[in-house]
Design a protein around this motif. Structure first.
Motif, PDB file in Angstrom:
ATOM      1  N   LEU A  14     -12.223  28.815   3.602  1.00  0.00           N
ATOM      2  CA  LEU A  14     -11.226  28.433   4.599  1.00  0.00           C
ATOM      3  C   LEU A  14     -11.892  28.099   5.928  1.00  0.00           C
ATOM      4  O   LEU A  14     -11.568  27.085   6.557  1.00  0.00           O
ATOM      5  CB  LEU A  14     -10.206  29.564   4.785  1.00  0.00           C
ATOM      6  N   ILE A  15     -12.829  28.925   6.365  1.00  0.00           N
ATOM      7  CA  ILE A  15     -13.523  28.674   7.627  1.00  0.00           C
ATOM      8  C   ILE A  15     -14.251  27.334   7.578  1.00  0.00           C
ATOM      9  O   ILE A  15     -14.185  26.547   8.524  1.00  0.00           O
ATOM     10  CB  ILE A  15     -14.496  29.823   7.952  1.00  0.00           C
ATOM     11  N   ALA A  16     -14.919  27.050   6.469  1.00  0.00           N
ATOM     12  CA  ALA A  16     -15.627  25.769   6.334  1.00  0.00           C
ATOM     13  C   ALA A  16     -14.659  24.590   6.428  1.00  0.00           C
ATOM     14  O   ALA A  16     -14.931  23.603   7.118  1.00  0.00           O
ATOM     15  CB  ALA A  16     -16.391  25.731   5.007  1.00  0.00           C
ATOM     16  N   ARG A  17     -13.520  24.706   5.769  1.00  0.00           N
ATOM     17  CA  ARG A  17     -12.535  23.618   5.813  1.00  0.00           C
ATOM     18  C   ARG A  17     -11.959  23.458   7.214  1.00  0.00           C
ATOM     19  O   ARG A  17     -11.767  22.337   7.696  1.00  0.00           O
ATOM     20  CB  ARG A  17     -11.409  23.889   4.830  1.00  0.00           C
ATOM     21  N   MET A  18     -11.674  24.577   7.869  1.00  0.00           N
ATOM     22  CA  MET A  18     -11.104  24.509   9.209  1.00  0.00           C
ATOM     23  C   MET A  18     -12.105  23.893  10.192  1.00  0.00           C
ATOM     24  O   MET A  18     -11.715  23.126  11.068  1.00  0.00           O
ATOM     25  CB  MET A  18     -10.690  25.902   9.679  1.00  0.00           C
ATOM     26  N   MET A  19     -13.381  24.215  10.034  1.00  0.00           N
ATOM     27  CA  MET A  19     -14.379  23.642  10.925  1.00  0.00           C
ATOM     28  C   MET A  19     -14.511  22.129  10.714  1.00  0.00           C
ATOM     29  O   MET A  19     -14.739  21.391  11.666  1.00  0.00           O
ATOM     30  CB  MET A  19     -15.732  24.344  10.746  1.00  0.00           C
ATOM     31  N   ARG A  20     -14.347  21.675   9.476  1.00  0.00           N
ATOM     32  CA  ARG A  20     -14.345  20.225   9.232  1.00  0.00           C
ATOM     33  C   ARG A  20     -13.181  19.567   9.951  1.00  0.00           C
ATOM     34  O   ARG A  20     -13.312  18.477  10.508  1.00  0.00           O
ATOM     35  CB  ARG A  20     -14.279  19.930   7.738  1.00  0.00           C
ATOM     36  N   ILE A  21     -12.033  20.244   9.974  1.00  0.00           N
ATOM     37  CA  ILE A  21     -10.863  19.700  10.671  1.00  0.00           C
ATOM     38  C   ILE A  21     -11.127  19.639  12.171  1.00  0.00           C
ATOM     39  O   ILE A  21     -10.806  18.655  12.830  1.00  0.00           O
ATOM     40  CB  ILE A  21      -9.602  20.538  10.354  1.00  0.00           C
ATOM     41  N   ALA A  28      -7.398  19.876  18.119  1.00  0.00           N
ATOM     42  CA  ALA A  28      -6.773  20.971  17.365  1.00  0.00           C
ATOM     43  C   ALA A  28      -7.568  22.271  17.464  1.00  0.00           C
ATOM     44  O   ALA A  28      -7.195  23.270  16.861  1.00  0.00           O
ATOM     45  CB  ALA A  28      -6.637  20.566  15.899  1.00  0.00           C
ATOM     46  N   ALA A  29      -8.631  22.274  18.238  1.00  0.00           N
ATOM     47  CA  ALA A  29      -9.542  23.433  18.273  1.00  0.00           C
ATOM     48  C   ALA A  29      -8.849  24.728  18.669  1.00  0.00           C
ATOM     49  O   ALA A  29      -9.094  25.772  18.063  1.00  0.00           O
ATOM     50  CB  ALA A  29     -10.717  23.147  19.208  1.00  0.00           C
ATOM     51  N   GLU A  68      -0.959  16.727  15.040  1.00  0.00           N
ATOM     52  CA  GLU A  68      -0.883  15.613  14.093  1.00  0.00           C
ATOM     53  C   GLU A  68      -2.230  15.447  13.409  1.00  0.00           C
ATOM     54  O   GLU A  68      -3.270  15.661  14.002  1.00  0.00           O
ATOM     55  CB  GLU A  68      -0.518  14.316  14.829  1.00  0.00           C
ATOM     56  N   MET A  69      -2.189  15.053  12.137  1.00  0.00           N
ATOM     57  CA  MET A  69      -3.434  14.857  11.393  1.00  0.00           C
ATOM     58  C   MET A  69      -3.209  13.851  10.287  1.00  0.00           C
ATOM     59  O   MET A  69      -2.067  13.513   9.960  1.00  0.00           O
ATOM     60  CB  MET A  69      -3.924  16.176  10.822  1.00  0.00           C
ATOM     61  N   GLY A  70      -4.300  13.401   9.721  1.00  0.00           N
ATOM     62  CA  GLY A  70      -4.229  12.453   8.623  1.00  0.00           C
ATOM     63  C   GLY A  70      -3.915  13.157   7.307  1.00  0.00           C
ATOM     64  O   GLY A  70      -3.974  14.384   7.210  1.00  0.00           O
ATOM     65  N   LEU A  77      -5.344  21.608   4.687  1.00  0.00           N
ATOM     66  CA  LEU A  77      -4.595  22.756   5.192  1.00  0.00           C
ATOM     67  C   LEU A  77      -3.679  23.341   4.122  1.00  0.00           C
ATOM     68  O   LEU A  77      -3.581  24.563   3.972  1.00  0.00           O
ATOM     69  CB  LEU A  77      -3.754  22.368   6.416  1.00  0.00           C
ATOM     70  N   LEU A  78      -3.006  22.463   3.389  1.00  0.00           N
ATOM     71  CA  LEU A  78      -2.110  22.952   2.334  1.00  0.00           C
ATOM     72  C   LEU A  78      -2.889  23.675   1.241  1.00  0.00           C
ATOM     73  O   LEU A  78      -2.436  24.695   0.707  1.00  0.00           O
ATOM     74  CB  LEU A  78      -1.298  21.790   1.752  1.00  0.00           C
ATOM     75  N   LYS A  79      -4.087  23.171   0.939  1.00  0.00           N
ATOM     76  CA  LYS A  79      -4.914  23.842  -0.066  1.00  0.00           C
ATOM     77  C   LYS A  79      -5.368  25.207   0.448  1.00  0.00           C
ATOM     78  O   LYS A  79      -5.382  26.188  -0.298  1.00  0.00           O
ATOM     79  CB  LYS A  79      -6.124  22.973  -0.420  1.00  0.00           C
ATOM     80  N   ALA A  80      -5.719  25.296   1.741  1.00  0.00           N
ATOM     81  CA  ALA A  80      -6.104  26.580   2.330  1.00  0.00           C
ATOM     82  C   ALA A  80      -4.941  27.552   2.293  1.00  0.00           C
ATOM     83  O   ALA A  80      -5.117  28.727   1.956  1.00  0.00           O
ATOM     84  CB  ALA A  80      -6.586  26.366   3.769  1.00  0.00           C
ATOM     85  N   ALA A  81      -3.741  27.080   2.609  1.00  0.00           N
ATOM     86  CA  ALA A  81      -2.546  27.936   2.563  1.00  0.00           C
ATOM     87  C   ALA A  81      -2.318  28.452   1.151  1.00  0.00           C
ATOM     88  O   ALA A  81      -2.015  29.638   0.945  1.00  0.00           O
ATOM     89  CB  ALA A  81      -1.323  27.162   3.051  1.00  0.00           C
TER      90      ALA A  81
END
Length: 139
Positions: A14-21, A28-29, A68-70, A77-81
């Motif tokens: 999750l942290i890795a995915r959030m950092m990519r975002i 969004a930071a 807002e995001m692509g 995000l949905l996958k992390a949730a």
């Protein structure tokens, strides 16, 4: 040849995915940092928070982000949730529609304040403080 990568824990993933975002969407930071704080609380408090209230809030926030995001970032995000939901063994009906929509939150806040402030504040004062704290958490 590179050594095989160790499998990441759900939190590390999750942290890795959030950092990519954050790299893709720097504005969004602040929200991402708040989410990461809540995620760390989930790991730290699973023995205390048996109802996974923090996890439910994080899942709800990931499903309804404040920025807002692509489509690719939204899917991440949905996958992390979904990863958090599965790790906590929660059903979709357990997740509030908004992060502060947990109906029992005010009662839990009031119970903790009553225990903590017994003898220092009256019941009416504790009720007012609990209402203010619950309102602040929802907003």
């Amino acid at each position: 040849m590179a050594p095989p990568r160790a499998r990441m824990s759900p939190t590390q993933e999750l942290i890795a995915r959030m950092m990519r975002i954050v790299r893709a969407c720097p504005e969004a930071a602040n929200e991402v940092l708040e989410l990461m704080f809540l995620v760390s609380q989930i790991e730290a408090s699973t023995t205390i928070d048996r109802e996974y209230r923090d996890a439910r809030r994080v899942i709800s926030r990931l499903r309804a982000p404040l920025w807002e995001m692509g489509p690719a970032d939204r899917a991440a995000l949905l996958k992390a949730a979904e990863t958090i939901r599965k790790a906590c063994d929660l059903s979709d009906s357990d997740i509030p529609s908004t992060p502060g929509a947990d109906l029992g939150e005010r009662a839990r806040i009031e119970a903790v304040l009553t225990h903590t402030l017994a003898g220092e504040l009256s019941e009416a004062q504790i009720a007012r403080v609990a209402g203010a704290v619950a309102a602040a958490i929802q907003h």
